[in-house]
Design a protein around this motif. Sequence first.
Motif, mmCIF file in Angstrom:
data_model
loop_
_atom_site.group_PDB
_atom_site.id
_atom_site.type_symbol
_atom_site.label_atom_id
_atom_site.label_comp_id
_atom_site.label_asym_id
_atom_site.label_seq_id
_atom_site.Cartn_x
_atom_site.Cartn_y
_atom_site.Cartn_z
ATOM 1 N N ALA A 41 0.478 -1.086 -0.038
ATOM 2 C CA ALA A 41 -0.032 -0.332 -0.292
ATOM 3 C C ALA A 41 1.057 1.589 0.088
ATOM 4 O O ALA A 41 0.475 2.084 -0.359
ATOM 5 C CB ALA A 41 -0.930 -0.176 1.080
ATOM 6 N N ASN A 79 1.177 3.583 -3.349
ATOM 7 C CA ASN A 79 0.236 4.150 -3.827
ATOM 8 C C ASN A 79 -0.059 6.287 -2.490
ATOM 9 O O ASN A 79 -0.394 6.317 -1.672
ATOM 10 C CB ASN A 79 -1.426 3.839 -3.299
ATOM 11 C CG ASN A 79 -1.524 2.225 -4.174
ATOM 12 O OD1 ASN A 79 -0.947 2.320 -4.930
ATOM 13 N ND2 ASN A 79 -1.923 1.636 -2.999
ATOM 14 N N ARG A 89 -1.082 8.927 -2.396
ATOM 15 C CA ARG A 89 -2.328 9.180 -3.251
ATOM 16 C C ARG A 89 -2.289 11.050 -3.467
ATOM 17 O O ARG A 89 -2.944 11.360 -3.895
ATOM 18 C CB ARG A 89 -3.736 9.272 -2.213
ATOM 19 C CG ARG A 89 -3.468 7.264 -2.108
ATOM 20 C CD ARG A 89 -4.594 7.227 -1.319
ATOM 21 N NE ARG A 89 -4.987 5.952 -0.373
ATOM 22 C CZ ARG A 89 -6.280 5.265 -1.457
ATOM 23 N NH1 ARG A 89 -6.779 6.158 -2.712
ATOM 24 N NH2 ARG A 89 -6.577 3.772 -1.506
ATOM 25 N N LEU A 97 -1.474 10.822 -6.888
ATOM 26 C CA LEU A 97 -1.660 10.161 -7.809
ATOM 27 C C LEU A 97 -3.141 10.830 -8.165
ATOM 28 O O LEU A 97 -4.077 11.047 -9.304
ATOM 29 C CB LEU A 97 -2.639 9.009 -7.298
ATOM 30 C CG LEU A 97 -1.395 7.632 -7.237
ATOM 31 C CD1 LEU A 97 -2.098 6.763 -6.627
ATOM 32 C CD2 LEU A 97 -1.326 7.205 -8.671
ATOM 33 N N SER A 110 -5.424 2.767 -11.942
ATOM 34 C CA SER A 110 -5.818 2.157 -11.129
ATOM 35 C C SER A 110 -4.964 2.439 -9.713
ATOM 36 O O SER A 110 -3.550 3.150 -10.093
ATOM 37 C CB SER A 110 -5.866 1.436 -11.461
ATOM 38 O OG SER A 110 -5.291 0.439 -12.220
ATOM 39 N N LEU A 111 -4.643 1.744 -8.982
ATOM 40 C CA LEU A 111 -3.923 1.905 -7.284
ATOM 41 C C LEU A 111 -2.710 0.812 -7.502
ATOM 42 O O LEU A 111 -3.332 0.321 -8.845
ATOM 43 C CB LEU A 111 -4.347 1.530 -6.323
ATOM 44 C CG LEU A 111 -5.500 1.955 -5.849
ATOM 45 C CD1 LEU A 111 -6.017 1.433 -4.097
ATOM 46 C CD2 LEU A 111 -4.727 4.098 -5.562
ATOM 47 N N SER A 160 -0.571 -0.585 -6.149
ATOM 48 C CA SER A 160 -0.646 -1.843 -5.774
ATOM 49 C C SER A 160 -0.824 -2.631 -6.337
ATOM 50 O O SER A 160 -0.771 -3.923 -6.386
ATOM 51 C CB SER A 160 -1.132 -1.788 -4.404
ATOM 52 O OG SER A 160 -2.509 -0.845 -4.268
#
Length: 860
Positions: free
Chosen positions: A658, A661, A663, A666, A673-674, A676
């Motif tokens: 995780a 990711n 964020r 992102l 998509s993520l 991970s």
Amino acid sequence: MRKWIVWYVILLLILSCALPVEAIARKKKKVQVEKKELSKYDKLFQGKHVTSSAGEFVTLHRVNGKVYMEYPLKYMGREILLASTITTSTNGLVCTNGYKENKPMHLRVTADSSALFFHQVNALMNVDITKEKLLEVKQQNFEDPKWMRYDILTYSPDSSSVVIDMTNLFMDSEKALSPLPTKHRGLEIQATMNEELSSILEVKAFKDNASVKSQLVYRYSLLNQNSYKVIDNQPLTLVATRTLLLLPENKMKPRRSDLRLGTFLTSKREFTEKGEMLRYTYANRWDLQPRDIEAYRRGELVEPIKPIVFYLDTLFPASWMQPIRDGISRWNQAFEKIGFKNVVLVRDFPSDDPDFDPDNLKYSCIRYIPQATENAMGPSWVDPETGEILNASVFVYNNVIDMLRDWRFVQTAQVDESVRGKELPESVFNESLAYVIAHEIGHCLGLMHNMAASHAYPVDSLRSVSFTRTYGTTPSIMDYARFNYVAQTGDKGVRLTPPNLGVYDEFAIRWLYTPIYNASPEEEDRILEQWIDEKAGDPRYRFGRQQILSRYDPSAIEEDLGDDAVKSSEYGIQNLKYILSNLESWIKDDEDFTCRQKLYQQILVQYYRYIRNVIYNIGGIYLSDAKEESGIKRVAPVEKALQKASMRWIMTQLHDMAWLNERNLLKKITLSSLPSLDLTKAIGDVLANSYWKVALASMWSDDPYTLSDYFDDLYWGVWDSAITGRRLTREDQVLHQVFLKQMEENVRAIGGNPLWLFGNDQKIDMQKVYAPLEYDLCAYGLESGSENVFTRNFGFGYGWQPMVNTKMIHDTPVYYLEHLRRVRELLETKMDSFPSAEKDYYEMILYAVKQILGKQSRTK
């Protein structure tokens, strides 16, 4: 009477004057009748626009759009190379200027009374030329086939040459000489030439070669794998340079290769008086001979008769020129250790030499390619009789600058503050570019990739200042070892780059280029063999062939460092976490987030490499070319303990992804998509398809990591959340889906085909388990659509380990069936203990498992 006499005298006088005039007239008329007629040679050129160029080899004439060649009779029977090179194009994205899309043709010329013939030389077959019977066998069975016929139009004025019309050869009429590529980024190129718009531009002749430039006009389309035209009927114009090069009569003495040293090869077959058919290869190399043999034997540094000269494209950015020169010249260090000086020379493209042509086969060049490709390459071309390298060029693509920035950032930014930006500092860029160029020049000198080199060094030695300053990161720059991603944030002073040249590189140059005097071919073979025997067992001198389609050996892969993939990858991931946490603050002046997005993607790619490097341990088999007396095992499966440790480490990573990711970042870049989840899917696919490797490796091991061990480890890893009661993550769900799909396919094979072990309709495509994934293509630089990706015998002559059909030695569906039953029992037992938020998901999984198990007794 007198009057008559007077008139008679006057008449005689008139006649006496008239007769000479008439005789003169008749004489003039006779001269006109006897005027010599034009010869056939003169008629070819009379009244036409002619541009001629005469060399010691041939003479060329450009005549009203045609090309006439005067080919000397004294060169009949001699061998030539005929090459085609792109000079300019109207689409530099499709065409690579300076590149030869097809291997030069190896030809021999003969003639009869009416025609000249080009034969394709059968250079593969060898015989002992001192044996008359063997020569006769070769002539009867392996003669050089005729390839092209040209009518003899006439002879040169001194009758020393025949004249032929070769226009068609230079107007793209022969596929083997076409300059146009057949592929572009995985797409098929279909092209049609417009002959009316195409033309001959220039002819030139020199001492031992001649060239013709043609302007070729096409309409082309790009087709995908489904034959859909991505681009349709677009115009394309290019200029092609065709070179005819006369090969020397006195050939270089060839050197037989040794499988334990990585050189490019020229394959040979030889039949003997005993009826044997021998198979061997020559090592490709330049013909280096000392200018002063006696001085060389005394141990003095001596220049070669023919140095290796690389001409440097002046279109390169000015700041690139010096590091390119440095990368080329560093190979002189290796040559000096075997007694040569000034072997590899570099000169700028001359501006004052009208004869210089970088597209002529005579010139080896370093070319600038303005394409958005992050790469460089160094192909070479040889005399097929001996393996003598005649031409070698390096192509450096424009976006190599981005590649170097990405490498240095994701591999060394944890310890090198200078690379924490959008651009590399000049000193770091120069150092990195010189390394790339030196690697490609190594190819130009005859060296293949040695992917086993970096495995020779202990991982923790790469954190040592003294060790890395002495040895760098690898014993060979011909590996894909890159930069020191093992070094941690506190490892100040550690060298972060490969060496200028590694000990393996210097040894390879010694083996290839050291002259051996007063020795027969057999004696020379034994001497060279002994040199490699002396290094056997020293991992620094081990050669590991590059693996493309079938990857077995975890010690001979790209993009790795050190002798322990688990430890080096652990160090690398610690660094990636540190780099990612600082990515936003380190990259400034990036308003559109382009740079941060690119570097973020490179962090993900680098992470995937670390995981993939460890996965290669699972079912891995070390493969070595070694003599029996050396004690080195040619086939040695990876130890059971290491395979189990690798599986545990990978499962730990899968449950802790995780952090990838980011964020905040992102939200600022392209919607996706993520990461991970994408990586979990990719890694899960690799693990799910590792069963065939485990089956094969276990068969050869005395203490095997069996399929039972493999499936047991998968069970505890994949279903960890359900077994331990750990909180279910979305990554867990992706992993569950990957393995459910794999189990469904295997179990269905049992129910659908009672003879599933041998059936032709088994659902699992065995070819696919060998093919690199899309993530592999990206992470390891394997261009999608490249023929090399699916070449079983990569390396031209070595014949790397081909695919092994494991259908006969594994019973995977049995283990998948047992795995499913364990999962069913697990979920039924623990269903009431799952949190309410997760119970629906696990009930869905249980339903799917029961559905798959229900199919085991069904027929299709």
